[in-house]
Design a protein around this motif. Structure first.
Motif, short mmCIF file in Angstrom:
data_model
loop_
_atom_site.label_atom_id
_atom_site.label_comp_id
_atom_site.label_asym_id
_atom_site.label_seq_id
_atom_site.Cartn_x
_atom_site.Cartn_y
_atom_site.Cartn_z
N LYS A 85 42.17 72.97 10.71
CA LYS A 85 41.45 72.86 9.36
C LYS A 85 41.73 71.59 8.55
O LYS A 85 42.58 71.35 8.19
CB LYS A 85 41.68 74.02 8.59
CG LYS A 85 40.68 74.48 7.21
CD LYS A 85 40.78 75.85 6.90
CE LYS A 85 41.88 75.90 5.67
NZ LYS A 85 41.95 77.42 5.36
N ASN A 86 40.26 71.05 8.20
CA ASN A 86 40.54 69.61 7.29
C ASN A 86 40.33 70.29 5.80
O ASN A 86 39.16 70.74 5.46
CB ASN A 86 39.43 68.90 7.71
CG ASN A 86 39.19 67.82 6.80
OD1 ASN A 86 40.13 67.48 5.96
ND2 ASN A 86 38.46 66.88 6.63
N ASP A 87 41.35 70.27 5.19
CA ASP A 87 41.49 70.69 3.88
C ASP A 87 41.80 69.70 2.97
O ASP A 87 42.48 69.63 1.80
CB ASP A 87 42.30 71.96 3.50
CG ASP A 87 42.00 72.81 2.18
OD1 ASP A 87 41.07 72.68 1.66
OD2 ASP A 87 42.58 73.86 2.06
N THR A 88 41.12 68.52 3.07
CA THR A 88 41.61 67.29 2.47
C THR A 88 40.32 66.85 1.58
O THR A 88 39.06 67.63 1.58
CB THR A 88 41.67 66.15 3.28
OG1 THR A 88 40.61 65.61 4.20
CG2 THR A 88 43.08 66.41 4.20
N MET A 89 40.10 65.76 1.13
CA MET A 89 39.09 65.04 0.68
C MET A 89 38.50 64.19 1.28
O MET A 89 37.40 63.23 1.13
CB MET A 89 39.20 64.41 -0.97
CG MET A 89 39.78 65.58 -2.02
SD MET A 89 40.73 64.89 -2.95
CE MET A 89 41.87 66.32 -3.39
N GLN A 90 38.85 64.06 2.65
CA GLN A 90 38.36 62.94 3.58
C GLN A 90 37.60 63.49 4.77
O GLN A 90 37.97 64.45 5.18
CB GLN A 90 39.77 62.16 4.16
CG GLN A 90 40.94 62.11 3.47
CD GLN A 90 40.84 61.17 2.35
OE1 GLN A 90 39.97 60.12 2.48
NE2 GLN A 90 41.42 61.19 1.21
N ARG A 91 36.59 62.83 5.01
CA ARG A 91 35.88 63.39 6.25
C ARG A 91 36.63 62.97 7.39
O ARG A 91 36.27 61.86 7.96
CB ARG A 91 34.53 62.67 6.12
CG ARG A 91 33.54 63.28 5.33
CD ARG A 91 32.11 62.77 5.18
NE ARG A 91 31.41 63.26 4.09
CZ ARG A 91 30.09 62.67 3.85
NH1 ARG A 91 29.54 62.04 4.48
NH2 ARG A 91 29.36 63.16 2.77
N LYS A 158 46.53 72.71 10.04
CA LYS A 158 45.62 72.33 9.08
C LYS A 158 46.27 71.02 8.42
O LYS A 158 47.45 70.72 8.52
CB LYS A 158 45.97 73.54 8.03
CG LYS A 158 45.31 73.54 6.60
CD LYS A 158 45.61 74.72 5.55
CE LYS A 158 45.27 74.49 4.26
NZ LYS A 158 45.49 75.85 3.57
N ASN A 163 46.72 65.70 -5.00
CA ASN A 163 46.59 64.55 -5.49
C ASN A 163 47.42 64.72 -6.69
O ASN A 163 46.99 65.41 -7.64
CB ASN A 163 45.29 64.08 -5.95
CG ASN A 163 44.46 63.52 -4.71
OD1 ASN A 163 45.04 63.63 -3.82
ND2 ASN A 163 43.43 63.40 -4.84
N ILE A 164 48.20 63.80 -7.16
CA ILE A 164 48.84 64.02 -8.41
C ILE A 164 48.84 62.64 -9.46
O ILE A 164 49.04 61.59 -8.88
CB ILE A 164 50.54 64.48 -8.35
CG1 ILE A 164 50.33 65.71 -7.45
CG2 ILE A 164 51.14 64.69 -9.45
CD1 ILE A 164 51.81 65.58 -6.57
N ALA A 206 38.67 57.07 -6.67
CA ALA A 206 38.89 58.23 -5.95
C ALA A 206 39.74 57.75 -4.92
O ALA A 206 39.89 56.59 -4.21
CB ALA A 206 37.56 58.96 -5.65
N THR A 207 40.31 58.75 -3.96
CA THR A 207 41.19 58.37 -2.96
C THR A 207 40.15 58.78 -1.62
O THR A 207 40.96 58.58 -0.42
CB THR A 207 42.37 59.53 -2.99
OG1 THR A 207 41.73 60.94 -2.88
CG2 THR A 207 43.33 59.30 -4.08
N TRP A 208 39.01 58.85 -1.76
CA TRP A 208 38.45 58.75 -0.46
C TRP A 208 37.36 57.59 -0.16
O TRP A 208 37.08 56.85 -1.27
CB TRP A 208 37.47 60.16 -0.18
CG TRP A 208 36.62 60.34 -1.44
CD1 TRP A 208 35.65 60.15 -1.74
CD2 TRP A 208 37.12 61.23 -2.74
NE1 TRP A 208 34.83 60.54 -2.64
CE2 TRP A 208 35.83 61.28 -3.29
CE3 TRP A 208 38.33 61.90 -2.93
CZ2 TRP A 208 35.90 61.88 -4.81
CZ3 TRP A 208 38.28 62.54 -4.05
CH2 TRP A 208 37.12 62.62 -5.06
N VAL B 135 35.25 69.60 2.32
CA VAL B 135 35.71 68.41 1.80
C VAL B 135 35.00 67.82 0.58
O VAL B 135 35.65 67.70 -0.42
CB VAL B 135 35.19 67.42 3.04
CG1 VAL B 135 35.56 66.04 2.36
CG2 VAL B 135 35.98 67.54 4.35
N ASN B 138 36.58 70.02 -2.23
CA ASN B 138 37.65 69.34 -2.76
C ASN B 138 37.62 68.31 -3.52
O ASN B 138 38.41 68.20 -4.50
CB ASN B 138 38.44 69.12 -1.33
CG ASN B 138 39.26 70.30 -0.72
OD1 ASN B 138 39.04 71.55 -1.20
ND2 ASN B 138 39.55 70.35 0.64
#
Lengths: 208, 426
Positions: A85-91, A158, A163-164, A206-208, B135, B138
C-alpha cells in the motif's frame, strides 16, 4: 536612403535577437548518464531509486537472516506478492520496491515466487489455459487442469510518510517501509520488518 | 529614467483587464457551459490562474482524466510559485512595487492548494484509481498542516522588506480603522482546515480503506463531526443496506473587487521627506464581494442536507489573515511611487513628473485575480441508494439512480444549472 537605414536597423535588431535567443537556448544543463549503483547526486525530499534499493536490500537481508523461509521438510515455500500500500504523498509505482525483492528472493534460492496469483501476475497463466477450447492447438501441449501451485506464503507491505515541521521552519520527512510475510495456511505472520528513512530540507515547498 | 518609464509602461500594459475576463469565464460556468468555460480558460495565459480555471471547468464537465492533467500542471506551477517567497524574489518585488500585484504571476491562495489536491482525489475516485486518490488525499492533508505556518511567515517577511526599504509601517495602527477591523479576525474552521477534505477522506476510507485504516477513519470522522455537527454523519449506516453519499457543490465563491483607501501620511513612522507636502495618500487593495447563490437550501429525498464546508467563510478568513500583508505591500508601493515622482519632478521638471504621476495613478490597481471556479459551499446528505431526488423550495432540481454504496455529486452553478455524476463505491 532613410528607408534603407531603417531596414538595416531592423535587420540588425532581428539578428541580435536571434543571437541572444540562440545563446539562451544553449545555456541549459547538459544531459548526463548516471550510475544507478553509485549515484552520488544530492538527496531529494521525495523517494528516489536509491531509497527503494536501500529499503529492499535491508528487508531482504533481514528476511533471509530469519528462519521464516526455512521449511521443515527442506523444500521451498511458494510465495505470492500481495498488496504494497502506498500511503505517502508521492505517486510511487510500488513495483519498484517489489520487483527487486522478488528478484532477490528468487536468486537466494530459498523460496519460489508465484505469478499465478497475487498483485504481480503473469496474465498468460490464465490465457494459456483458455487454449483448451481451441481446435488450433495441439491439446496435448495445453496445460492440464489442476497444475497451478497455490502459494504457502504471502508478502504484503506498506510505505507510509509522515511530515514534521521543525522549529527553524524546515521540515522533516519520515518514510516507513513495512513488509510482512504471512503463512496462508494459518494466517499467522512469520516475519515482519520495518525500514525507516528520514530526510530534512526546506519547509517552503511541498515534499512531492 | 527613460528605461524606468518604459519598464513601468510595459508592466502596466501586461496587467490587462483581469476583471472582465473573469466575468466572462464566470458567466459560462454559471450557465453550465463547462466545456466552453474550459476552452475560454485555455485560450488565456498558460499561467496558474487560468490552468486552475480550466481544470475546474473540466471537472464540472465530468472529464476527469483531462481535469487531472490540468490540475497536475497547475500544481507544478503552484509549487514553483510558493517555493520562493515574494519578498525574496527581487524582480517580483520590483514589479509589485513599481506597478501592482497584477504585474507578477498569480501565486495562488492557501485554500487553492488544498482544493487542488482535493479535486484531484475526487477525479481519481471517479476514474476508479483508488491508489492515486489516496496519495492526493494525503497531499491535501499535508497542505492543511502547512497552511497554519504560512501567513505568520509571509507577514513577517513583508514587514522586514518594508523596513529594509527604510519605512517602518505600523500595520496594527492601520488595521485599527473601523472598516478594516470589520474584516479582520474572521475565523472559519480551526487551523485552516477545510472539512471537505475530511469528508472525501471519510468516504474513501469507509469504502476503499482496509482494516489498517480503521483508526484513521475513526479520527477523521470525529474531526469532521466536530466541525460540521452533521446529522447525516451521525446516522447508523447499517452494512446490510446500500447508502448513497450525496455531495452538493453550490454557487460561486466571493470575487475580489478593488477598494480605494485614503490614509494620513502619519502612518509612516519613518521620516519621508518627499511626502512632506502631502497630507493624504491613497492605495488600492482588493476587497471580497459575496456572490448570491440561486439556491441556499437543499432537500434530498425529503431530508434537509447539512452544510459541510462553507467556502465563503474559509475565503473570508484567509483574506482576513492576509490583509496586513496586502496593506503593507500597497503602502510600500505607494510610498516608493510618490518618492520617484518627487525625484523626477526635481530632476526632469514638472511635465515629466506629471506623466509619471499619471502612470502612478493608473498603476495603482488592486489585484482582483482569484480562482473563481470555486463554489460558495458544499452540502451533504446520506440516503438509502435507489432514486435520489434533489429539491429546493419544493422544486425538483435533479435526480439520479444509484445502486449499491455510491457517491453522488451534484453541481449547482451560480445561475442554478444542475448536473450530476454518480460513482459506485463497492
Amino acid at each position: 536612403m532613410e528607408k534603407c537605414k531603417i531596414k538595416k536597423d531592423r535587420k540588425m535588431k532581428f539578428s541580435v535577437l536571434v543571437l541572444v535567443g540562440l545563446m539562451l537556448a544553449s545555456c541549459g544543463p547538459d544531459t548526463k548518464n548516471i550510475d544507478m549503483n553509485d549515484d552520488r547526486a544530492d538527496a531529494v525530499m521525495a523517494l528516489d531509486h536509491r531509497d527503494f534499493t536501500k529499503a529492499a536490500d535491508t528487508m531482504i537481508k533481514s528476511m533471509l537472516n530469519s528462519n521464516a523461509l526455512n521449511k521443515a521438510d527442506g523444500s521451498r515455500f511458494v510465495v505470492a506478492l500481495s498488496t504494497i500500500k502506498n500511503d505517502t504523498m508521492q505517486r510511487i509505482d510500488t513495483s519498484q520496491l517489489t520487483a527487486k525483492i522478488r528478484r532477490d528472493l528468487l536468486n537466494s534460492g530459498r523460496c519460489i515466487m508465484t505469478t499465478a496469483v497475487g498483485t504481480q501476475q503473469d496474465a498468460l497463466n490464465i490465457e494459456a489455459r483458455k487454449l483448451r477450447e481451441s481446435a488450433e492447438f495441439n491439446q496435448e501441449t495445453v496445460q492440464e487442469q489442476g497444475q497451478l501451485v497455490a502459494p504457502d506464503l504471502s508478502l504484503a507491505g506498506k510505505i507510509f510518510q509522515r511530515n514534521i515541521r521543525l522549529d527553524n521552519g524546515d521540515q522533516q520527512v519520515e518514510y516507513y517501509f513495512t513488509l510482512m510475510m504471512t503463512d496462508l495456511k494459518t494466517g499467522l505472520a512469520i516475519w515482519e520488518d520495518e525500514v525507516t528513512m528520514g530526510k530534512r530540507g526546506s519547509g517552503k515547498s511541498a515534499t512531492w | 529614467m527613460k528605461t524606468l518609464l518604459y519598464f513601468i509602461s510595459a508592466l502596466f500594459v501586461l496587467t490587462g483587464c483581469m476583471s472582465s475576463k473573469l466575468d466572462k469565464f464566470d458567466d459560462k460556468m454559471s450557465s453550465g457551459e463547462y466545456l466552453d468555460a474550459k476552452d475560454y480558460a485555455l485560450k488565456e495565459k498558460k499561467d496558474l490562474l487560468w490552468t486552475l480555471q480550466a481544470a475546474a471547468a473540466t471537472n464540472a464537465a465530468g472529464e476527469y482524466k483531462e481535469s487531472n492533467e490540468l490540475f497536475d500542471k497547475a500544481e507544478d506551477m503552484y509549487i514553483a510559485a510558493r517555493s520562493k517567497s515574494n519578498a525574496s524574489d527581487k524582480m517580483s518585488t520590483l514589479a509589485t512595487v513599481l506597478v501592482n500585484d497584477n504585474a507578477v504571476a498569480y501565486k495562488g491562495e492557501v485554500y487553492d492548494g488544498i482544493l487542488i489536491n482535493t479535486y484531484k482525489a475526487l477525479n481519481f475516485m471517479f476514474l476508479q484509481n483508488w491508489d492515486l486518490a489516496r496519495v492526493e488525499l494525503n497531499r491535501a492533508y499535508d497542505r492543511q498542516r502547512r497552511a497554519a505556518d504560512f501567513y505568520a511567515k509571509e507577514i513577517q517577511e513583508q514587514e522586514e522588506e518594508a523596513r529594509k526599504k527604510g519605512f517602518g509601517i505600523d500595520v496594527s495602527k492601520v488595521m485599527k480603522r473601523p472598516e478594516l477591523q470589520r474584516m479582520s479576525g474572521i475565523e472559519a474552521y480551526a487551523d485552516y482546515v477545510n472539512p471537505l477534505v475530511n469528508l472525501i477522506e471519510v468516504i474513501y476510507l469507509k469504502h476503499k480503506g482496509d482494516i489498517g485504516d480503521s483508526e484513521r477513519l475513526r479520527q477523521t470522522q470525529n474531526r469532521l463531526l466536530a466541525m460540521t455537527h452533521s446529522k447525516h454523519l451521525q446516522k447508523d449506516l447499517s452494512t446490510q443496506d446500500a447508502w448513497t453519499w450525496v455531495l452538493i457543490e453550490n454557487g460561486q465563491m466571493p470575487r475580489r473587487v478593488e477598494w480605494r483607501l485614503d490614509f494620513p501620511v502619519g502612518i509612516f513612522s519613518g521620516l519621508i521627506r518627499e511626502m512632506d507636502n502631502l497630507s493624504i495618500v491613497s492605495i488600492a487593495i482588493p476587497k471580497l464581494q459575496d456572490i448570491p447563490a440561486a439556491y441556499n437550501q437543499f432537500v434530498v429525498n425529503g431530508e434537509n442536507v447539512d452544510l459541510v464546508s462553507d467556502m465563503d467563510k474559509i475565503i473570508h478568513a484567509e483574506y482576513s489573515r492576509s490583509l496586513p500583508g496586502i496593506l503593507t505591500k500597497a503602502l510600500v508601493s505607494m510610498a516608493i511611487k510618490t518618492i520617484v515622482q518627487y525625484q523626477i519632478g526635481r530632476a526632469k521638471g514638472h511635465t515629466t513628473a506629471f506623466f509619471v504621476g499619471l502612470l502612478q495613478a493608473a498603476s495603482t490597481q488592486a489585484d482582483v485575480r482569484t480562482w473563481s471556479a470555486i463554489p460558495k459551499n458544499y452540502h451533504l446528505a446520506i440516503v438509502p441508494s435507489g432514486t435520489v431526488k434533489l429539491t429546493s423550495r419544493g422544486s425538483l432540481l435533479g435526480s439520479a439512480e444509484t445502486k449499491g454504496n455510491s457517491f453522488l455529486f451534484f453541481k449547482v452553478s451560480r445561475g442554478g444549472h444542475v448536473s450530476s455524476h454518480a460513482l459506485v463505491l463497492d
